[in-house]
Enzyme design. Structure first.
Site, short mmCIF file in Angstrom:
data_model
loop_
_atom_site.label_atom_id
_atom_site.label_comp_id
_atom_site.label_asym_id
_atom_site.label_seq_id
_atom_site.Cartn_x
_atom_site.Cartn_y
_atom_site.Cartn_z
N GLY A 82 -8.72 -1.69 7.51
CA GLY A 82 -9.54 -2.82 7.10
C GLY A 82 -9.20 -4.09 7.86
N ASN A 127 0.89 -1.17 0.00
CA ASN A 127 0.00 0.00 0.00
C ASN A 127 0.93 1.22 0.00
OD1 ASN A 127 -2.77 0.95 2.21
ND2 ASN A 127 -2.48 1.34 0.06
N ASN A 162 -12.94 5.48 9.82
CA ASN A 162 -13.42 5.45 8.44
C ASN A 162 -14.31 4.21 8.28
OD1 ASN A 162 -11.34 3.59 8.63
ND2 ASN A 162 -10.31 4.19 6.76
N GLU A 174 -10.72 -0.45 -1.46
CA GLU A 174 -10.66 0.76 -0.65
C GLU A 174 -11.45 1.90 -1.28
OE1 GLU A 174 -7.34 2.11 1.61
OE2 GLU A 174 -6.09 0.46 0.87
N ARG A 175 -12.20 2.57 -0.45
CA ARG A 175 -12.94 3.75 -0.86
C ARG A 175 -11.95 4.81 -1.37
NH1 ARG A 175 -15.52 7.64 3.72
NH2 ARG A 175 -13.34 7.40 4.32
N ASN A 217 -6.49 10.66 -1.31
CA ASN A 217 -6.50 9.39 -2.04
C ASN A 217 -6.10 9.58 -3.50
OD1 ASN A 217 -7.31 7.52 -0.05
ND2 ASN A 217 -9.45 8.16 -0.24
N CYS A 271 -5.61 6.50 7.46
CA CYS A 271 -5.22 5.27 6.77
C CYS A 271 -4.25 4.51 7.66
CB CYS A 271 -4.57 5.61 5.43
SG CYS A 271 -3.84 4.21 4.58
N GLY A 272 -4.54 3.24 7.91
CA GLY A 272 -3.72 2.44 8.81
C GLY A 272 -2.32 2.19 8.30
N ASN A 273 -2.18 1.72 7.07
CA ASN A 273 -0.84 1.54 6.50
C ASN A 273 -0.14 2.88 6.34
OD1 ASN A 273 -0.72 -1.35 6.09
ND2 ASN A 273 -2.27 -1.07 4.52
N HIS A 300 -16.18 0.76 7.23
CA HIS A 300 -15.83 -0.55 6.68
C HIS A 300 -17.04 -1.47 6.66
CE1 HIS A 300 -11.43 -0.02 6.55
NE2 HIS A 300 -11.66 0.79 7.56
N CYS A 324 -4.66 -2.89 3.60
CA CYS A 324 -5.45 -1.84 4.24
C CYS A 324 -5.39 -2.08 5.74
CB CYS A 324 -6.89 -1.86 3.73
SG CYS A 324 -7.96 -0.64 4.52
N GLY A 325 -4.70 -1.20 6.45
CA GLY A 325 -4.52 -1.38 7.88
C GLY A 325 -5.81 -1.25 8.67
#
Length: 361
Positions: free
Chosen positions: A307, A89, A240, A295-296, A142, A151-153, A242, A304-305
């Protein structure tokens, strides 16, 4: 950071001229020749040279460090950046600590993220001054120009980026203000980044989803009809939105799923007023899960972290998994734990620098 690299790209509306010089963790010296373009890589002492015909610029890089590279003044519409990835990612990281406004627009970010006419990335992340007592603020655009909450990652890449430009060694943690609230990443001694992702949100209207709560105010293993097919879904927000599914009523579909076809139908479903990220999950064991993600705002990505965090919550709520799991993503594994004592989600995984670059914006 064992990288010496420089990249210059144009993201003007016309197809740009691209110049790239890069090095990787190799022990040999090689020379590549393609017609009028010759590239030489000498990586033992972190030196490299690119020579080319007059249609391609010449770039030279010697022992580049994040701090020295980013210290260059950004004049004439040139943006300096470092590219990172977390399990594939990938993100363009921008040192924006001198301003509370992003250095580029959302439209320019979308052009930079274009994999044919730009740098190529899933998003552009800005390291900005902290607010309300936090160390830093993180904003992200994005690849489609939209702005997610976090965003996790990306936050793992953010932490490694800050450590590099601040020249921090060893174990360190930061407080980061995001659109999803306070996030606290901690760089471990082995270089991995552990992130306190906070408390998952389950209340349907806060996710948000228009699906009615079927377990109190939460949506857990509820029916969602997508393009005439019934799916079982659990809705979770990690700041965010999910939508997590373990398959249709007919069973698991992870490996045979046509993600580019079904992903947008979930993302833009009328039940998700803010659109949604969607995780398609297979349970390998009670402590080992496998997922693919749409991913949105970015589409199919390798990881996706948020996610991965959301799916562990969903798996626990559906009685499918333990609170501590390894989650296999297309780009590699993440370690996720939903601690019962504080209700927080903790994510641990890698973040690596790819190259340094300058872009015309």
């Amino acid at each position: 950071m064992e990288i010496a690299a420089a990249s210059t790209v144009s993201v003007a509306p016309q197809p740009p001229r691209l110049t790239n010089a890069f090095s990787r963790k190799l022990s040999s010296v090689s020379s590549l020749s393609f017609g009028s373009v010759e590239r030489k890589y000498c990586l033992g002492n972190a030196k490299l040279r690119v020579s080319a015909s007059s249609s391609v610029d010449v770039v030279t890089a010697e022992k580049i460090s994040p701090a020295s590279f980013l210290d260059k003044r950004e004049t004439g519409g040139v943006l300096h950046f470092v590219k990172y990835h977390g399990l594939g990612n990938d993100f363009i990281l921008v040192d924006n600590r001198d301003s509370s406004e992003p250095k580029i627009t959302q439209e320019q970010a979308a052009k930079l993220c274009d994999r044919n006419f730009g740098v190529g990335a899933d998003g552009v992340i800005f390291a900005m001054p902290g607010v309300n007592g936090t160390d830093y603020t993180m904003r992200i655009f994005n690849s489609d120009g939209s702005e997610p909450e976090m965003c996790g990652n990306g936050v793992r890449c953010f932490a490694r980026f800050i450590a590099e430009i601040e020249n921090l060694q060893g174990k360190h943690s930061f407080t980061i203000h995001t659109g999803a609230g306070l996030i606290v990443p901690e760089i471990q001694d082995d270089g991995q980044v552990k992130v306190d992702m906070g408390i998952p949100v389950l209340k349907a209207q806060d996710v948000p989803t228009k699906l009615p709560g079927n377990k109190g105010e939460a949506v857990i293993q509820a029916e969602l009809v997508v393009d005439g097919v019934s799916w079982n879904v659990t809705c979770v927000s990690m700041g965010n939105p999910h939508c997590v599914t373990f398959g249709t009523k007919g069973g698991p579909v992870v490996d045979v799923l046509n993600l580019p076809e079904i992903g947008p139908k979930f993302e833009h479903h009328e039940m998700f007023p803010a659109r949604t990220n969607t995780e398609f999950v297979e349970v390998l064991s009670r402590c080992h899960l496998k997922m693919r993600v749409w991913e949105r705002g970015a589409g199919a990505t390798l990881a996706c972290g948020t996610g991965a965090c959301a799916l562990v919550v969903a798996a626990v709520l559906e009685g499918r998994a333990n609170r501590k799991c390894t989650v296999d993503l297309p780009g590699g594994p993440l370690e996720i734990e939903w601690k019962q004592e504080d209700n927080h989600i903790y994510m641990t995984g890698p973040a690596e620098a790819v190259f340094y670059g300058s872009a015309l914006v």
